[in-house]
Design an enzyme around this catalytic site. Structure first.
Site, PDB file in Angstrom:
ATOM      1  N   CYS A   1       0.830  -1.205   0.000  1.00  0.00           N
ATOM      2  CA  CYS A   1       0.000   0.000   0.000  1.00  0.00           C
ATOM      3  C   CYS A   1       0.866   1.259   0.000  1.00  0.00           C
ATOM      4  O   CYS A   1       1.401   1.651   1.042  1.00  0.00           O
ATOM      5  CB  CYS A   1      -0.936  -0.004   1.210  1.00  0.00           C
ATOM      6  SG  CYS A   1      -1.980   1.461   1.285  1.00  0.00           S
TER       7      CYS A   1
ATOM      8  N   CYS B   1      -0.424   4.120   2.136  1.00  0.00           N
ATOM      9  CA  CYS B   1      -0.171   3.945   3.579  1.00  0.00           C
ATOM     10  C   CYS B   1       1.305   4.185   3.906  1.00  0.00           C
ATOM     11  O   CYS B   1       1.618   4.827   4.903  1.00  0.00           O
ATOM     12  CB  CYS B   1      -0.507   2.527   4.025  1.00  0.00           C
ATOM     13  SG  CYS B   1      -1.995   1.839   3.308  1.00  0.00           S
ATOM     14  N   ASP B   2       2.197   3.639   3.097  1.00  0.00           N
ATOM     15  CA  ASP B   2       3.601   3.565   3.504  1.00  0.00           C
ATOM     16  C   ASP B   2       4.558   4.416   2.662  1.00  0.00           C
ATOM     17  O   ASP B   2       5.737   4.532   3.004  1.00  0.00           O
ATOM     18  CB  ASP B   2       4.084   2.099   3.441  1.00  0.00           C
ATOM     19  CG  ASP B   2       3.292   1.217   4.395  1.00  0.00           C
ATOM     20  OD1 ASP B   2       2.831   1.742   5.425  1.00  0.00           O
ATOM     21  OD2 ASP B   2       3.131   0.019   4.114  1.00  0.00           O
TER      22      ASP B   2
END
Ligand code: NDP
Length: 323
Positions: free
Chosen positions: A137, A140-141
């Site tokens: 992701c 997200c990261d």
């Protein structure tokens, strides 16, 4: 074998399920959450979470999910560690579900929050380096790779969008695809090819993710799918973007789904075609897929569930009065 009766049965325990539970419990619906195989959902396999509102500092995914669970329990949710293996939606409310434990669940309404799983390549190093350079992701990261070298694996819309997104953080993004053409929409491809920060490696399969001396991802071992030639690519981060699989096996033939298996709902609502059955979070959303959007949808499902139950109770009372 026990029979559990509830006004609202919530299947799944990610942000959507726990948020639905918090709202339902506070509306005195005494919900039951059946937690499923991976209690806490996808966030329990991530590490740092920096984009869930309310926390100034980075929090850990498993911790965040424990807090959501504790909050849901605190306001009156019953958590049951079981996995639903069959549901009967045919006869309308109340709905009947059976757990892996053999327990039976009878519910006046149902909120499906079974989520989705990122697909993984299944090659050496991929799981061991999860959270140490390998992720599924970018939204997200990606932020953790500011100014670093990153790769995205895949050739669909997700892979191209993730590569484009990563250029906000990195000037050196490589898209690795196993064929010589992309599946992604043309407009996304145009943006990709026009972006000077992105290089595309065609016809490359990732054989393994290799760690450096510090235990973090150091490079990818690749094979050219056309020539068989082996090579390596040094990267700080690698994002596997080869699709997601929604957990909807249980609902095949029972609820409408799109061609990828995501549950279809009335646009802008969590309502499925069956009155009293709602779907929230990644099980119905292949576009946003964020903890915060899933939580929002869980809240919507609980509120719609509450309205459904109130209307149903009204109808029952009217019928009783008419007798
Ligand atoms: P897709 O299934 O569309 O694409 C998956 C990609 O990963 C393909 O290029 C595929 O390669 C590759 N792949 C699959 N398995 C492997 C493997 N084992 N090794 C290497 N590569 C592999 O998934 P997406 O997540 O991209 O998209 C899912 C759905 O969501 C689609 O319908 C998409 O259109 C939609 N979506 C829409 C968005 C939007 O509208 N903005 C954003 C994101 C997704 P190959 O091409 O060779 O099969």
């Amino acid at each position: 074998m026990a029979t559990h009766t509830t006004k609202m049965l919530i299947i799944g325990s990610g942000p959507a399920g726990y948020s639905a539970a918090i709202y339902a419990a506070r509306a005195m619906l005494e919900p039951i959450v059946v937690q499923g195989l991976q209690p806490g959902g996808q966030l329990t396999i991530t590490t740092d979470v920096e984009n869930y509102p309310g926390f100034r500092d980075v929090v850990q995914g498993p911790w965040l999910m424990e807090e959501m669970k504790a909050q849901a329990e605190h306001v009156g949710t019953r958590m049951i560690w079981d996995t639903i293996v069959s549901v009967d939606l045919e006869h309308g409310a109340p709905f009947r579900a059976i757990g892996d434990s053999g327990d039976e669940y009878i519910a006046d309404c149902l909120v499906i929050c079974t989520g989705a799983q990122a697909k993984w390549l299944g090659v050496p190093g991929e799981q061991a380096l999860g959270g140490k350079g390998v992720s599924a992701c970018a939204t997200c990261d990606g932020f953790f790779y500011r100014g670093k070298t990153v790769a995205v694996i895949g050739g669909g819309n997700t892979a191209v969008e993730e590569a484009l997104y990563l250029t906000n953080h990195s000037d050196n993004v490589t898209l690795i695809h196993r064929r010589d053409s992309l599946r992604a929409e043309k407009i996304l491809q145009e943006r990709l090819f026009a972006n000077p920060k992105i290089t595309v490696l065609w016809n490359k399969a990732v054989d393994s993710f290799e760690a450096g001396a510090n235990g973090m991802l150091h490079h990818l071992a690749l094979t050219d799918t056309a020539t068989g030639e082996a090579s390596t690519l040094e990267v700080d981060g690698a994002f596997v973007a080869i699709g997601h699989a929604p957990a909807t096996e249980l609902f095949k033939g029972k609820l409408p789904m799109d061609e990828s298996g995501y549950l279809l709902t009335e646009p802008g609502t969590p309502k499925t075609v069956i009155p009293g059955v709602f779907a929230a979070g990644d099980v119905t959303d292949h576009v946003y897929r964020q903890a915060v959007t899933a939580a929002g949808m869980g809240c919507m499902a609980a509120l719609d569930g509450e309205r459904f139950l109130a209307a149903r109770q009204h109808t029952v009372k009217e019928a009783e009065a008419a007798e």
